[in-house]
Design an enzyme around this catalytic site. Structure first.
Site, PDB file in Angstrom:
ATOM      1  N   GLY A 192       3.968  32.485  51.434  1.00  0.00           N
ATOM      2  CA  GLY A 192       4.631  31.959  52.568  1.00  0.00           C
ATOM      3  C   GLY A 192       4.754  32.945  53.679  1.00  0.00           C
ATOM      4  O   GLY A 192       5.224  32.337  54.814  1.00  0.00           O
ATOM      5  N   TRP A 208       6.925  25.191  50.018  1.00  0.00           N
ATOM      6  CA  TRP A 208       8.443  25.503  50.414  1.00  0.00           C
ATOM      7  C   TRP A 208       9.197  25.220  51.498  1.00  0.00           C
ATOM      8  O   TRP A 208      10.420  24.881  51.316  1.00  0.00           O
ATOM      9  CB  TRP A 208       8.523  27.327  50.142  1.00  0.00           C
ATOM     10  CG  TRP A 208       8.058  28.139  51.235  1.00  0.00           C
ATOM     11  CD1 TRP A 208       7.321  27.957  52.327  1.00  0.00           C
ATOM     12  CD2 TRP A 208       8.614  29.463  51.451  1.00  0.00           C
ATOM     13  NE1 TRP A 208       7.151  28.922  53.043  1.00  0.00           N
ATOM     14  CE2 TRP A 208       7.948  29.956  52.593  1.00  0.00           C
ATOM     15  CE3 TRP A 208       9.511  30.412  50.713  1.00  0.00           C
ATOM     16  CZ2 TRP A 208       8.155  31.113  53.252  1.00  0.00           C
ATOM     17  CZ3 TRP A 208       9.743  31.740  51.288  1.00  0.00           C
ATOM     18  CH2 TRP A 208       8.959  32.242  52.407  1.00  0.00           C
ATOM     19  N   ASP A 209       8.354  24.567  52.318  1.00  0.00           N
ATOM     20  CA  ASP A 209       9.003  23.923  53.361  1.00  0.00           C
ATOM     21  C   ASP A 209       9.854  22.750  53.161  1.00  0.00           C
ATOM     22  O   ASP A 209      10.884  22.595  53.182  1.00  0.00           O
ATOM     23  CB  ASP A 209       7.932  23.341  54.385  1.00  0.00           C
ATOM     24  CG  ASP A 209       7.298  24.615  55.163  1.00  0.00           C
ATOM     25  OD1 ASP A 209       6.579  25.062  54.322  1.00  0.00           O
ATOM     26  OD2 ASP A 209       7.365  24.749  56.174  1.00  0.00           O
ATOM     27  N   GLU A 257      10.400  27.657  65.048  1.00  0.00           N
ATOM     28  CA  GLU A 257       9.989  28.133  63.768  1.00  0.00           C
ATOM     29  C   GLU A 257      10.156  29.590  63.511  1.00  0.00           C
ATOM     30  O   GLU A 257      10.760  29.690  62.129  1.00  0.00           O
ATOM     31  CB  GLU A 257       8.144  28.007  63.868  1.00  0.00           C
ATOM     32  CG  GLU A 257       7.467  28.489  62.567  1.00  0.00           C
ATOM     33  CD  GLU A 257       6.054  28.319  62.882  1.00  0.00           C
ATOM     34  OE1 GLU A 257       5.661  27.676  64.053  1.00  0.00           O
ATOM     35  OE2 GLU A 257       5.202  28.157  61.845  1.00  0.00           O
ATOM     36  N   TYR A 273       1.554  21.396  61.846  1.00  0.00           N
ATOM     37  CA  TYR A 273       1.599  21.316  60.211  1.00  0.00           C
ATOM     38  C   TYR A 273       2.163  19.913  59.879  1.00  0.00           C
ATOM     39  O   TYR A 273       2.889  19.579  59.472  1.00  0.00           O
ATOM     40  CB  TYR A 273       2.638  22.272  59.588  1.00  0.00           C
ATOM     41  CG  TYR A 273       2.514  23.724  60.040  1.00  0.00           C
ATOM     42  CD1 TYR A 273       1.406  24.406  59.538  1.00  0.00           C
ATOM     43  CD2 TYR A 273       3.588  24.184  60.811  1.00  0.00           C
ATOM     44  CE1 TYR A 273       1.229  25.799  60.186  1.00  0.00           C
ATOM     45  CE2 TYR A 273       3.438  25.712  61.363  1.00  0.00           C
ATOM     46  CZ  TYR A 273       2.134  26.411  60.778  1.00  0.00           C
ATOM     47  OH  TYR A 273       2.242  27.823  61.075  1.00  0.00           O
ATOM     48  N   ASP A 328       2.575  34.672  55.634  1.00  0.00           N
ATOM     49  CA  ASP A 328       1.136  34.729  55.672  1.00  0.00           C
ATOM     50  C   ASP A 328       0.531  36.244  56.181  1.00  0.00           C
ATOM     51  O   ASP A 328      -0.160  36.843  55.958  1.00  0.00           O
ATOM     52  CB  ASP A 328       0.369  33.915  56.629  1.00  0.00           C
ATOM     53  CG  ASP A 328       0.703  32.254  56.082  1.00  0.00           C
ATOM     54  OD1 ASP A 328       2.000  32.409  55.515  1.00  0.00           O
ATOM     55  OD2 ASP A 328       0.461  31.085  56.854  1.00  0.00           O
ATOM     56  N   TRP A 347       5.126  36.754  60.848  1.00  0.00           N
ATOM     57  CA  TRP A 347       5.637  37.529  59.912  1.00  0.00           C
ATOM     58  C   TRP A 347       5.581  38.866  59.886  1.00  0.00           C
ATOM     59  O   TRP A 347       6.013  39.716  58.961  1.00  0.00           O
ATOM     60  CB  TRP A 347       5.431  37.040  58.366  1.00  0.00           C
ATOM     61  CG  TRP A 347       5.471  35.703  58.109  1.00  0.00           C
ATOM     62  CD1 TRP A 347       4.636  34.649  58.160  1.00  0.00           C
ATOM     63  CD2 TRP A 347       6.734  34.974  57.805  1.00  0.00           C
ATOM     64  NE1 TRP A 347       5.344  33.323  57.946  1.00  0.00           N
ATOM     65  CE2 TRP A 347       6.734  33.871  57.545  1.00  0.00           C
ATOM     66  CE3 TRP A 347       8.076  35.744  57.407  1.00  0.00           C
ATOM     67  CZ2 TRP A 347       7.527  32.647  56.954  1.00  0.00           C
ATOM     68  CZ3 TRP A 347       9.144  34.535  56.919  1.00  0.00           C
ATOM     69  CH2 TRP A 347       8.780  33.250  56.700  1.00  0.00           C
ATOM     70  N   GLN A 369       2.926  28.278  46.246  1.00  0.00           N
ATOM     71  CA  GLN A 369       3.798  28.921  47.135  1.00  0.00           C
ATOM     72  C   GLN A 369       4.977  29.366  46.161  1.00  0.00           C
ATOM     73  O   GLN A 369       5.295  28.990  45.101  1.00  0.00           O
ATOM     74  CB  GLN A 369       4.140  28.052  48.307  1.00  0.00           C
ATOM     75  CG  GLN A 369       3.647  28.516  49.701  1.00  0.00           C
ATOM     76  CD  GLN A 369       4.061  27.756  51.091  1.00  0.00           C
ATOM     77  OE1 GLN A 369       4.659  26.662  50.962  1.00  0.00           O
ATOM     78  NE2 GLN A 369       3.653  28.205  51.955  1.00  0.00           N
TER      79      GLN A 369
HETATM   80  C1  9WN Z   1      -0.426  28.424  55.491  1.00  0.00           C
HETATM   81  C2  9WN Z   1       3.980  25.555  56.961  1.00  0.00           C
HETATM   82  C3  9WN Z   1       3.743  26.798  56.766  1.00  0.00           C
HETATM   83  C4  9WN Z   1       4.762  27.537  56.088  1.00  0.00           C
HETATM   84  C5  9WN Z   1       4.225  29.185  55.970  1.00  0.00           C
HETATM   85  C6  9WN Z   1       3.861  29.848  57.232  1.00  0.00           C
HETATM   86  C7  9WN Z   1       2.622  28.906  57.873  1.00  0.00           C
HETATM   87  C8  9WN Z   1       0.567  28.162  56.942  1.00  0.00           C
HETATM   88  C9  9WN Z   1      -0.401  28.487  58.176  1.00  0.00           C
HETATM   89  O1  9WN Z   1       2.967  27.385  57.941  1.00  0.00           O
HETATM   90  O2  9WN Z   1       1.683  28.966  56.821  1.00  0.00           O
HETATM   91  O3  9WN Z   1       0.236  27.966  54.553  1.00  0.00           O
HETATM   92  O4  9WN Z   1      -1.092  27.776  58.535  1.00  0.00           O
HETATM   93  O5  9WN Z   1      -0.296  29.607  58.858  1.00  0.00           O
HETATM   94  O6  9WN Z   1       3.450  31.004  57.494  1.00  0.00           O
HETATM   95  O7  9WN Z   1       5.580  30.042  55.485  1.00  0.00           O
HETATM   96  O8  9WN Z   1       4.949  27.284  54.833  1.00  0.00           O
HETATM   97  O9  9WN Z   1       5.090  25.788  57.820  1.00  0.00           O
END
Ligand code: 9WN
Length: 432
Positions: free
Chosen positions: A175, A42-43, A400, A36, A177, A357, A115
């Site tokens: 958040g 929200w992160d 994570e 990411y 997913d 999740w 989010q």
């Molecule tokens: C889509 C970044 C994000 C968190 C979410 C988590 C995951 C993304 C993904 O990663 O979501 O937004 O690509 O799966 O579920 O809580 O904000 O860490």
């Protein structure tokens, strides 16, 4: 289980800072550079919460860099893209096309979804803990109007059920997913003929949940991110107790911050009361808060960690709090897990200890539930959630998420919110 020698508080704190420094772009902290590499809503807000007791300026910079992506509608996007890594994450800017939309900010590419609206709670956390009062007051005055606009957006454009709650229009907005509570609304969508995958084409399986995620994104984007489309046509509209519990707590935070900004706290208190009444009226059933699928007109039968989100409200009636605590401490959640708090109830057929999740424990939801326990004066629960969360990261590192039975780490390593919230927990060994 992969474990490491238990580290003491000072060493754990140093490790947390080095993760945050490594994941920082200068103004923003990305969740985990490999997977990411952009700024997530929200992160980043959890990072600001973690920094609040230690570095007011850096916490403020984090929130302001996220809010640079705020749309003129007030919507705070779920991703603010970092130009250097545009192609690393799918779906990237070429899919969202935010810059073609007149309400989107110039000079930065964002997603078109939001989010959980945690920012006001975070700003209040910064204000409450800041040693440097002048810097904190200036920050509150600068950010407060942006958050009023954000809450206005939720009220005017997201009350799709007409009952006073904000609806999410995509699982990514929660958040959480992959939570099983989205399975039924996703499976009710029309079949998707095209595969949109992050993996190699040979591994594509058309009509997966991910393809349905993409179909929802494209439908909303092609409507021009139109609120009327969301209300009348978009096939996914769900009222989520965690999203709305966070919104309620953020309304209460704005009420606390209003005097600092020279504004009236009254409207925020009234909003909090409206959301509380709507949560109780629309999402409470059989002893728990549940997700309401507005398109099917049904409440979910599955309880998840999100079911406890409304406990963030200090004004939640005591009998409801008591029922929630019984459930949280029962064998459905903490009672049968070695490490809190499983993201899905353990007895549900959909529970999966290793799938994002659908079972694992997360530092951010542990922090939220610990905060919820604190607002209700539940000192024992506060202590357990704090110490067990620190035990997780001491043993497995800033992963994570974590296996709720043996505490082993899952997903990315050196994950920003796990590191940042550890800093908050380390600083808060006595306070409730
Ligand atoms: C889509 C970044 C994000 C968190 C979410 C988590 C995951 C993304 C993904 O990663 O979501 O937004 O690509 O799966 O579920 O809580 O904000 O860490």
């Amino acid at each position: 289980m992969e474990s490491r020698a238990a580290v003491d508080d000072a060493a754990l704190g140093r490790e947390a800072w080095s993760v945050l420094d490594a994941n920082s772009t200068g103004a923003a902290t990305v969740p985990a550079p490999g997977l990411y590499p952009h700024q997530w809503n929200w992160d980043s807000t959890f990072v600001a919460i973690g920094l609040a007791r230690w570095d007011t300026r850096r916490a403020g910079t984090e929130l302001l860099s996220l809010l640079a992506g705020q749309w003129h509608t007030g919507m705070v996007p779920h991703i603010v893209f970092q130009p250097a890594h545009e192609e690393v994450y799918f779906p990237g800017p070429a899919i969202w096309r935010s810059t073609e939309h007149r309400a989107a900010p110039h000079g930065v590419c964002t997603s078109g979804l939001t989010q959980p609206p945690l920012q006001a709670l975070a700003l209040w956390w910064v204000w409450r803990h800041a040693a440097d009062r002048d810097t904190a007051a200036a920050l509150v005055r600068r950010i407060y109007p942006m958050l009023v606009a954000q809450h206005g957006y939720l009220t005017t454009s997201r009350d799709l059920g007409g009952g006073g709650l904000a609806a999410i229009v995509h699982p990514w907005e929660s958040g959480m997913d992959d939570s099983p509570v989205w399975d039924a609304p996703l499976e009710a969508l029309p079949p998707v003929r095209r595969a949109y995958r992050r993996e190699e084409p040979s591994q594509w399986q058309p009509d997966s949940h991910h393809d349905r995620y993409m179909a929802l994104v494209l439908g909303y984007r092609d409507s021009g991110y139109d609120p009327a489309y969301l209300r009348d046509e978009h096939p996914f509209a769900v009222e989520d107790p965690m999203f709305n519990g966070i919104w309620l707590a953020s309304c209460q935070a704005l009420a606390e911050l209003a005097p600092v900004a020279g504004a009236d706290a009254g409207p925020h208190r009234e909003a909090a009361e409206r959301i509380r009444a709507a949560l109780l009226d629309r999402l409470w059933a059989d002893g728990a808060f549940r997700v309401r699928d507005l398109r099917a007109g049904r409440l979910s039968s599955i309880r998840t960690v999100g079911s406890f989100g409304p406990m963030l409200d200090a004004g939640l009636p005591a009998d409801r709090v008591a029922e929630l605590v019984v459930t949280l401490e029962s064998a459905s959640f903490m009672g049968a897990a070695g490490y809190p708090v499983p993201s899905c109830e353990i007895r549900a057929p959909q529970f999966d200890r290793s799938c994002y999740w659908r079972g694992p424990s997360w530092v951010n939801t542990n922090w939220l539930l610990r905060r919820a326990a604190a607002v209700h004066g539940l000192a024992g629960l506060v202590r357990v959630l704090g110490s067990q969360t620190l035990r997780l990261v001491r043993q497995a590192g800033f992963r994570e998420c974590f296996d709720p039975f043996d505490g082993s780490g899952r997903g990315s390593r050196d994950f920003s919110w796990s590191a940042a919230l550890t800093l908050d927990l380390l600083a808060d060994t006595v306070e409730c």
